[in-house]
Design a protein around this motif. Structure first.
Motif, short mmCIF file in Angstrom:
data_model
loop_
_atom_site.label_atom_id
_atom_site.label_comp_id
_atom_site.label_asym_id
_atom_site.label_seq_id
_atom_site.Cartn_x
_atom_site.Cartn_y
_atom_site.Cartn_z
N HIS A 52 6.78 -8.03 -7.51
CA HIS A 52 8.00 -7.43 -6.94
C HIS A 52 8.70 -8.33 -5.94
CE1 HIS A 52 7.64 -3.28 -8.61
NE2 HIS A 52 6.39 -3.69 -8.76
N GLU A 106 9.00 1.27 -12.23
CA GLU A 106 8.22 0.93 -11.03
C GLU A 106 9.08 0.20 -10.01
OE1 GLU A 106 3.78 -0.70 -10.12
OE2 GLU A 106 5.35 -2.15 -10.56
N GLN A 107 10.06 -0.55 -10.46
CA GLN A 107 10.98 -1.19 -9.52
C GLN A 107 11.82 -0.12 -8.80
OE1 GLN A 107 10.10 -2.78 -12.31
NE2 GLN A 107 9.50 -4.77 -11.49
N ARG A 159 6.51 -2.20 4.80
CA ARG A 159 7.55 -2.75 5.69
C ARG A 159 8.03 -1.76 6.73
NH1 ARG A 159 13.05 -1.35 4.57
NH2 ARG A 159 13.77 -3.25 5.60
N ILE A 204 12.93 -9.40 -5.49
CA ILE A 204 13.63 -8.91 -4.28
C ILE A 204 14.15 -10.10 -3.48
CG2 ILE A 204 13.39 -7.62 -2.13
CD1 ILE A 204 11.24 -5.91 -3.45
N LEU A 254 9.28 1.47 -6.30
CA LEU A 254 8.78 0.64 -5.20
C LEU A 254 9.88 -0.17 -4.51
CD1 LEU A 254 5.40 -0.71 -6.63
CD2 LEU A 254 5.78 1.23 -5.11
N ASP A 255 10.71 -0.87 -5.29
CA ASP A 255 11.67 -1.78 -4.67
C ASP A 255 12.77 -1.01 -3.93
OD1 ASP A 255 10.06 -3.46 -6.05
OD2 ASP A 255 11.61 -4.35 -7.31
N HIS A 258 9.91 2.88 -2.09
CA HIS A 258 8.87 2.48 -1.13
C HIS A 258 9.43 1.56 -0.04
CE1 HIS A 258 5.01 1.56 0.53
NE2 HIS A 258 5.05 0.30 0.16
N GLN A 259 10.43 0.74 -0.39
CA GLN A 259 11.03 -0.13 0.62
C GLN A 259 12.00 0.62 1.52
OE1 GLN A 259 9.70 -3.03 0.70
NE2 GLN A 259 8.85 -3.10 -1.36
N ASP A 260 12.27 1.87 1.18
CA ASP A 260 13.21 2.68 1.96
C ASP A 260 14.61 2.07 1.90
OD1 ASP A 260 13.89 4.88 3.45
OD2 ASP A 260 13.37 3.99 5.38
N LEU A 261 15.02 1.67 0.71
CA LEU A 261 16.33 1.07 0.51
C LEU A 261 17.17 1.94 -0.43
CD1 LEU A 261 15.19 -2.62 -0.06
CD2 LEU A 261 16.25 -1.69 2.01
#
Lengths: 303, 233
Positions: free
Chosen positions: B118, A84-85, B103, B122, A88-89, A92-95
């Motif tokens: 989360h 999930e990280q 974001r 981060i 999402l991390d 989903h964060q677009d990173l």
């Protein structure tokens, strides 16, 4: 011969020297290889302890500040445990980040299923935008690691294995390579399966494509190969059987075709032992492959 | 309603701004629990503004508790990050403002959140990244809820950040007693045991919040536990 993983720390340590954007995130596994680099770059070599969720979340935070994180541990703990990280991390964060795994599908058979991850590439296939490199030789691993780190802010997975072909081939981080040409089918050999596939198809009238970058899937190369060799396609992958079947089907959606996906079986084997024994148990040894490929393309050569 | 760009909004305007958003009543208590914390941070503590979002020297605020984001959107609107005109569309197909923030859609939002656990990991990485680039001024804040603290990923972050000496890292735990199992010894004790500086204050008292947010904590990350009325009250 050294392994792909033996190349990982030296190559990335050099990249740490060369590029101030590069940072390494570890969760204990692999830390010894970076001891020297950590002395030179104490703020860009981070070991978070045995904390894989934090490892991926922290990589996302590093990326938020503009760095290029390289994240490493065994595939089970890199892709599956903190999935999930990863979703999402990073997604989903677009990173972006470079995830570099070790242990592959069954590099340590005596370690058992807790340290096997044949489903890693299939799992990443549920997400968008990942580049997946599956080198077949330590030299190729080195090249593809450099491609991965240099790929801007892309999301890149590099799958390192102790399984290896005898010789490295030139790899460009994008395209499949034609290794042999025939007229009665196309066999796509992924990463470390190439030597076995070449042995298995000796004397068969098939085209063999070599894939070390499987996502994005080089559909154009597959379509080109099928023009001369026909649209019977066999995928030989060192992870879950059929992982790339959807990609191959998409590439050939305009023409009638057949796809056979060979790879690691879904059923848990519950055996220890050696890599070669697991290769054979999953039907990925040369003899089994020859039988399965030969009967599929209907071009079995005299034994 | 005044235009978002004239920057004349005050704390007294926040209920009106929140009133423009409907459709997430389930998250209502979660939304108001964070209101005062968010206001004090954005009004007096964080060195951010709509014009500074690309500035590497800006402070970072990471809303980890992404459910019930009405107070967050109201504060972002009050401070000119998002147009007030966006608020009535809250949760609709064409709105950038969802029931959990994204974001890539919300100006001023450092992270998208909603799934619990989360934001703090981060934030740890953000603090590490700033440190690695010699950016010693920006402060990193993550807001989490007391029940969100249950997530194991937060415990990984807490256990790492203290010994790593991440003194640019800050966490505010909005405690509305929503966790099913009370934390033995209290929330602050969990952080203190991991080497954090910790203060517990009334989460509705703006002066107490400001003092806690700005308390010195050399060499250690800092947590402020902001206690508000229980969710069920």
């Amino acid at each position: 011969m050294d392994t792909m993983r033996d190349r990982f720390a030296p190559v990335v340590s050099r990249l740490l020297d060369e590029d101030p954007r590069v940072a390494v995130v570890l969760a204990e596994i692999g830390r010894d290889g970076f001891a020297e680099a950590a002395r030179h770059h104490p703020d860009r070599v981070v070991n978070v302890g045995i904390r894989e969720q934090l490892m991926v979340g922290a990589a996302a935070g590093l990326a938020l500040t503009g760095l290029r994180p390289v994240v490493h541990t065994f595939a089970s703990f890199l892709v599956e445990r903190p999935f999930e990280q990863v979703k999402l991390d990073l997604g989903h964060q677009d990173l972006g980040a470079v995830l570099v795994s070790a242990a592959a599908s069954f590099d340590w058979p005596a370690g058992g299923y807790t340290h096997m991850a044949p489903g890693d590439v299939a799992l990443l296939d549920t997400l968008d935008g990942w580049t997946v490199h599956v080198p077949g030789h330590p030299d190729e691993a080195e090249t593809l690691l450099r491609h991965a780190v240099a790929a801007g802010d892309d999301k890149v997975y590099v799958r390192l294995s102790v399984q290896s072909n005898g010789q490295a081939l030139p790899v460009d981080g994008e395209r499949f390579r034609t290794v042999r040409e025939g007229r009665s089918g196309v066999v796509v050999a992924v990463g470390p399966t190439l030597d076995t596939v070449l042995a298995a198809t000796e004397g068969l009238d098939v085209t063999v494509l070599y894939a070390t970058t499987v996502r994005p899937f080089d559909g154009a190369a597959l379509r080109r190969a099928t023009r001369a060799a026909g649209t019977d396609v066999v995928l030989v992958e060192p992870y879950l059987a059929g992982t790339s079947a959807a990609a191959a089907n998409d590439a050939l959606s305009e023409v009638p075709h057949r796809v056979l996906g060979l790879g690691v079986g879904r059923r848990e084997l519950r055996r220890y032992g050696q890599v070669a024994e697991h290769v054979a148990a999953h039907g990925l040894d040369a003899r089994s492959l020859r039988e399965r490929i030969g009967s599929f393309v209907g071009a079995a050569a005299p034994a | 309603m005044t235009n978002a760009t004239d920057m004349t909004h005050t704390y007294a305007d926040l209920p009106g701004l929140m009133g423009l958003m409907t459709g997430d009543e389930k998250h209502g208590p979660a939304a108001t629990s964070t209101l005062d914390v968010l206001w004090v941070l954005y009004d007096r503590v964080l060195r951010v503004s709509p014009g500074r979002m690309a500035d590497p020297e800006r402070d970072r605020f990471l809303l980890s508790k992404g459910h019930g984001p009405m107070a967050y959107y109201a504060v972002l609107a009050a401070k000119g990050f998002v147009p007030v005109e966006w608020l009535p569309g809250f949760g609709s197909y064409d709105s950038p403002l969802g029931h959990h923030p994204d974001r890539t859609l919300v100006p001023g939002a450092e992270i998208g959140s909603g799934s619990l656990g989360h934001g703090l990991p981060i934030a740890v990485g953000t603090a590490l990244g700033l440190r690695a680039q010699g950016l010693d001024e920006p402060r990193v804040w993550a807001l989490i809820g007391d029940a969100e603290l249950d997530e194991g990923s937060n415990h990984e972050a807490i256990a790492f950040a203290g010994p790593a000496g991440l003194d640019r890292l800050h966490t505010v735990v909005v405690d509305n007693s929503s966790a099913t199992y009370a934390r033995p010894g209290g929330i602050a004790a969990r952080f203190e045991a991991a080497g954090w500086s910790a203060l517990t204050v009334d989460g509705r008292d703006h002066e107490a919040l400001y003092a806690a947010f700005t308390a010195p904590h050399p060499g250690r990350p800092h947590v402020v536990v902001a206690r508000v009325e229980p969710k069920s009250a």
